[in-house]
Scaffold this motif. Structure first.
Motif, PDB file in Angstrom:
ATOM      1  N   GLN A 181       0.821  -1.203   0.000  1.00  0.00           N
ATOM      2  CA  GLN A 181       0.000   0.000   0.000  1.00  0.00           C
ATOM      3  C   GLN A 181       0.859   1.259   0.000  1.00  0.00           C
ATOM      4  OE1 GLN A 181      -3.494   0.139  -0.245  1.00  0.00           O
ATOM      5  NE2 GLN A 181      -2.926   2.235  -0.704  1.00  0.00           N
ATOM      6  N   GLU A 190      -2.270   4.402  -6.022  1.00  0.00           N
ATOM      7  CA  GLU A 190      -3.333   4.819  -5.103  1.00  0.00           C
ATOM      8  C   GLU A 190      -3.274   6.332  -4.955  1.00  0.00           C
ATOM      9  OE1 GLU A 190      -6.347   4.974  -3.722  1.00  0.00           O
ATOM     10  OE2 GLU A 190      -5.957   2.909  -3.035  1.00  0.00           O
ATOM     11  N   ALA A 196      -6.415   4.611   1.012  1.00  0.00           N
ATOM     12  CA  ALA A 196      -5.071   4.283   1.498  1.00  0.00           C
ATOM     13  C   ALA A 196      -5.068   4.184   3.020  1.00  0.00           C
ATOM     14  CB  ALA A 196      -4.071   5.340   1.033  1.00  0.00           C
ATOM     15  N   SER A 199      -6.874   0.958   4.276  1.00  0.00           N
ATOM     16  CA  SER A 199      -6.057  -0.213   3.960  1.00  0.00           C
ATOM     17  C   SER A 199      -4.925  -0.366   4.962  1.00  0.00           C
ATOM     18  CB  SER A 199      -5.490  -0.105   2.545  1.00  0.00           C
ATOM     19  OG  SER A 199      -6.520  -0.110   1.578  1.00  0.00           O
TER      20      SER A 199
END
Length: 222
Positions: A181, A190, A196, A199
């Motif tokens: 991520q 992203e 974000a 996650s």
């Protein structure tokens, strides 16, 4: 010369966008972690029972998909707080369980410290080296299904050491998700800081709970 200027401007715009997403992501992540911690503390002090498994699934996935749908609107921020607050609520009874052990405070503090070190270390590694971790997508997908299968096996069968193996698997899985991520933000995969944030939050939550289980089992008092 003009093409070089255009390329340079594009690079500068990309860098500014990456900086914006990183700043907003870590700012919102800090807020959600603090809010979730407060809710967990209140739930722990109130000694609330752990919610029914179905309630946890519906609550988590319902709020997760709601947040994903609202990610481009201001309501997405409220949905993010609702999701992380709900996760904090589920954490309260878990903490009470471990605090009831003879060395519960040590187990919880060790898990918290290790979680912070792992997250900061992995994030710093990606931010410093700027390596592309997109190759981890296959591992994350496979790991998800392997862990689901292992949890189902643990639900139906009594297998010695399986719980410890599942917890260790979640530590590796969550660590890979943090790397992936963070890299996705840096390399343009992203651009929505709300997605974000949730996650990374879910990865941190799973990492902390898994480390709690590992330290609890290793203490011989779980």
């Amino acid at each position: 010369m003009r093409e070089q200027d255009i390329a340079l401007n594009h690079t500068q715009v990309e860098q500014l966008e990456v900086s914006r997403v990183l700043r907003n992501t870590y700012g919102l992540l800090a807020i959600t972690l603090a809010f979730s911690g407060l809710v967990a503390y209140l739930a722990q002090r109130a000694n609330v029972p752990y919610p029914n498994f179905i309630v946890v699934l519906v609550g988590f996935y319902g709020l997760f998909f709601l947040t994903a749908k609202l990610r481009n609107s201001p309501w997405g921020l409220l949905s993010t707080l609702a999701l992380t607050g709900f996760m904090g609520y589920t954490l309260g009874p878990i903490l009470n369980r471990y605090m009831g052990m003879s060395n519960g405070a040590e187990v919880v503090s060790s898990a918290f410290t290790m979680t912070a070190l792992v997250f900061c270390g992995l994030s710093a590694y990606v931010l410093t080296t700027r390596k592309d971790m997109s190759f981890l997508s296959g591992f994350i997908t496979a790991g998800f299904f392997v862990l689901i299968g292992a949890m189902l096996a643990g639900f139906f069968f009594e297998i010695s050491g399986l719980q410890l193996a599942i917890s260790a698997g979640f530590v590796l899985f969550s660590s890979a998700c943090i790397l992936y991520q963070t890299s996705a933000i840096i390399h343009g995969g992203e651009r929505n800081y709300i997605m974000a944030t949730i996650s990374l939050y879910v990865s941190i939550y799973n990492l902390f709970v898994s480390l709690l289980q590992i330290f609890g089992i290793m203490s011989g008092d779980d």
